[in-house]
Design a protein around this motif. Structure first.
Motif, PDB file in Angstrom:
ATOM      1  N   HIS A 196      28.646  34.180  38.234  1.00 41.43           N
ATOM      2  CA  HIS A 196      29.343  33.576  39.474  1.00 41.43           C
ATOM      3  C   HIS A 196      29.536  34.667  41.416  1.00 41.43           C
ATOM      4  O   HIS A 196      28.878  33.861  41.701  1.00 41.43           O
ATOM      5  N   LEU A 197      29.443  35.301  40.461  1.00 40.22           N
ATOM      6  CA  LEU A 197      29.438  36.371  42.126  1.00 40.22           C
ATOM      7  C   LEU A 197      28.630  36.586  42.212  1.00 40.22           C
ATOM      8  O   LEU A 197      28.094  36.688  43.699  1.00 40.22           O
ATOM      9  N   ASP A 198      27.594  37.087  41.484  1.00 35.90           N
ATOM     10  CA  ASP A 198      26.038  37.030  41.815  1.00 35.90           C
ATOM     11  C   ASP A 198      25.690  36.051  42.756  1.00 35.90           C
ATOM     12  O   ASP A 198      24.901  35.983  44.195  1.00 35.90           O
ATOM     13  N   ALA A 199      25.486  34.742  42.594  1.00 37.04           N
ATOM     14  CA  ALA A 199      25.657  33.601  43.148  1.00 37.04           C
ATOM     15  C   ALA A 199      26.407  33.097  44.640  1.00 37.04           C
ATOM     16  O   ALA A 199      25.731  32.708  45.352  1.00 37.04           O
ATOM     17  N   LEU A 200      27.113  33.957  44.435  1.00 37.75           N
ATOM     18  CA  LEU A 200      28.449  33.732  45.755  1.00 37.75           C
ATOM     19  C   LEU A 200      27.788  34.576  46.804  1.00 37.75           C
ATOM     20  O   LEU A 200      27.378  34.130  48.222  1.00 37.75           O
ATOM     21  N   THR A 201      27.387  35.610  45.887  1.00 37.56           N
ATOM     22  CA  THR A 201      26.854  36.463  46.996  1.00 37.56           C
ATOM     23  C   THR A 201      25.548  36.528  47.720  1.00 37.56           C
ATOM     24  O   THR A 201      25.633  36.467  48.812  1.00 37.56           O
ATOM     25  N   ALA A 202      24.820  36.047  47.141  1.00 31.24           N
ATOM     26  CA  ALA A 202      23.988  35.002  47.453  1.00 31.24           C
ATOM     27  C   ALA A 202      23.708  34.169  48.906  1.00 31.24           C
ATOM     28  O   ALA A 202      23.251  34.327  49.692  1.00 31.24           O
ATOM     29  N   ARG A 203      25.054  33.222  48.431  1.00 31.54           N
ATOM     30  CA  ARG A 203      25.235  32.355  49.764  1.00 31.54           C
ATOM     31  C   ARG A 203      26.216  33.179  50.924  1.00 31.54           C
ATOM     32  O   ARG A 203      26.053  32.790  51.936  1.00 31.54           O
ATOM     33  N   THR A 204      27.255  33.692  50.470  1.00 31.69           N
ATOM     34  CA  THR A 204      28.088  34.665  51.121  1.00 31.69           C
ATOM     35  C   THR A 204      28.114  36.098  51.472  1.00 31.69           C
ATOM     36  O   THR A 204      28.875  36.562  50.466  1.00 31.69           O
ATOM     37  N   PRO A 205      27.365  37.003  51.579  1.00 29.71           N
ATOM     38  CA  PRO A 205      27.515  38.051  51.654  1.00 29.71           C
ATOM     39  C   PRO A 205      28.499  38.774  52.161  1.00 29.71           C
ATOM     40  O   PRO A 205      28.443  40.163  51.760  1.00 29.71           O
ATOM     41  N   ASP A 206      28.755  38.404  52.794  1.00 25.62           N
ATOM     42  CA  ASP A 206      30.023  39.536  53.868  1.00 25.62           C
ATOM     43  C   ASP A 206      31.365  38.941  52.977  1.00 25.62           C
ATOM     44  O   ASP A 206      31.766  39.476  53.743  1.00 25.62           O
ATOM     45  N   VAL A 207      30.773  38.225  52.097  1.00 30.27           N
ATOM     46  CA  VAL A 207      32.513  38.343  51.354  1.00 30.27           C
ATOM     47  C   VAL A 207      32.583  39.752  49.718  1.00 30.27           C
ATOM     48  O   VAL A 207      31.792  39.511  49.505  1.00 30.27           O
ATOM     49  N   PRO A 208      33.396  39.895  50.436  1.00 25.42           N
ATOM     50  CA  PRO A 208      33.724  41.398  49.045  1.00 25.42           C
ATOM     51  C   PRO A 208      33.997  40.467  47.932  1.00 25.42           C
ATOM     52  O   PRO A 208      35.003  40.802  47.685  1.00 25.42           O
ATOM     53  N   TRP A 209      32.668  39.851  46.839  1.00 25.56           N
ATOM     54  CA  TRP A 209      33.434  39.215  46.246  1.00 25.56           C
ATOM     55  C   TRP A 209      34.098  39.838  44.944  1.00 25.56           C
ATOM     56  O   TRP A 209      34.807  39.100  44.012  1.00 25.56           O
ATOM     57  N   ASP A 210      33.340  41.132  44.334  1.00 29.61           N
ATOM     58  CA  ASP A 210      33.926  41.657  43.051  1.00 29.61           C
ATOM     59  C   ASP A 210      35.252  42.123  43.455  1.00 29.61           C
ATOM     60  O   ASP A 210      36.403  41.909  42.634  1.00 29.61           O
TER      61      ASP A 210
END
Length: 232
Positions: A128-142
């Motif tokens: 899920h985080l990988d998909a979010l990072t692909a869309r919005t890389p400037d948020v530190p999703w981890d």
């Protein structure tokens, strides 16, 4: 900033630093007497935030000493949560007639140290985080995932008095559309999240809670997550 993530029934206060003088109750001072100066200062500032929130609820100040898990000892009839990180301290409180439990967490808006994510996440969450990072890389999703799980634990623990492992809740984030414009206070990124409990949840009002919902925000170098379990 934390107030933006919480319902109106919750009173909150926050500070960016520890420059404001705070006089602790003797019981509070004793709890951090052996701590380093930096820890004593953040301990005092977050309790200042809690006192301000108590006043907004029309309640008197009272000693807020740490419990066995570091949780504050709130006055009878009050639910609350505290958090502090570099550059941010906050407290959020409500009457238990309105809100059953609160969990808030603040973290620096930066990625987790290498290797930490694997210890605090499930395989599905990492996808899920990988998909979010692909869309919005400037948020530190981890780091946002870690923060959300901290808020989940802070909400869970007062209701159960039991530990909750990082692998016992699964988080799903839903980003909101990014607000554009010239408002310097507009959040860079915000949204909601759902925490699905993978163990039997707490029973409140004869209803078992199998999930918590919360909100998140990333702005000005800080990320925040918050859950307020409103009484039905």
């Amino acid at each position: 900033m934390i107030a933006e993530l919480l319902p109106d029934a919750v009173a909150s206060a926050w500070r960016r630093d520890d420059t404001e003088p705070v006089t602790l109750f003797p019981e509070e001072a004793a709890a951090v007497a052996r701590a380093v100066v930096g820890r004593q200062r953040e301990f005092a500032t977050v309790r200042l935030c809690a006192r301000l929130a108590l006043r907004r609820l029309g309640l008197p100040e009272t000693p807020l000493t740490p419990g066995t898990r570091g949780e504050p000892s709130w006055p009878h009839g009050v639910a609350g949560s505290m958090t502090h990180c570099t550059g941010y301290r906050a407290a959020a409180l409500a009457r238990t007639a309105d809100v059953l439990s609160i969990g808030i967490d603040a973290e620096p808006a930066a990625p987790l140290p290498e290797g930490v994510l694997e210890g605090v996440s499930l395989a599905g969450e990492r996808r899920h985080l990988d998909a979010l990072t692909a869309r919005t890389p400037d948020v530190p999703w981890d780091r946002l995932l870690f923060s959300a799980k901290e808020s989940v634990f802070k909400t869970w623990y007062p209701l159960t008095r039991r530990e909750l492992g990082f692998d016992e809740a699964s988080i799903d984030f839903e980003p909101a559309p990014v607000r554009s414009g010239t408002d310097p206070h507009a959040p860079a990124h915000t949204g909601t999240f759902t925490a699905r409990l993978l163990v039997p949840g707490p029973v409140t009002g004869n209803v078992r809670r199998d999930h918590f919902t919360g909100r998140w925000l990333v702005r000005e170098g800080v990320l925040l997550t918050a859950i307020a379990l409103v009484r039905a």
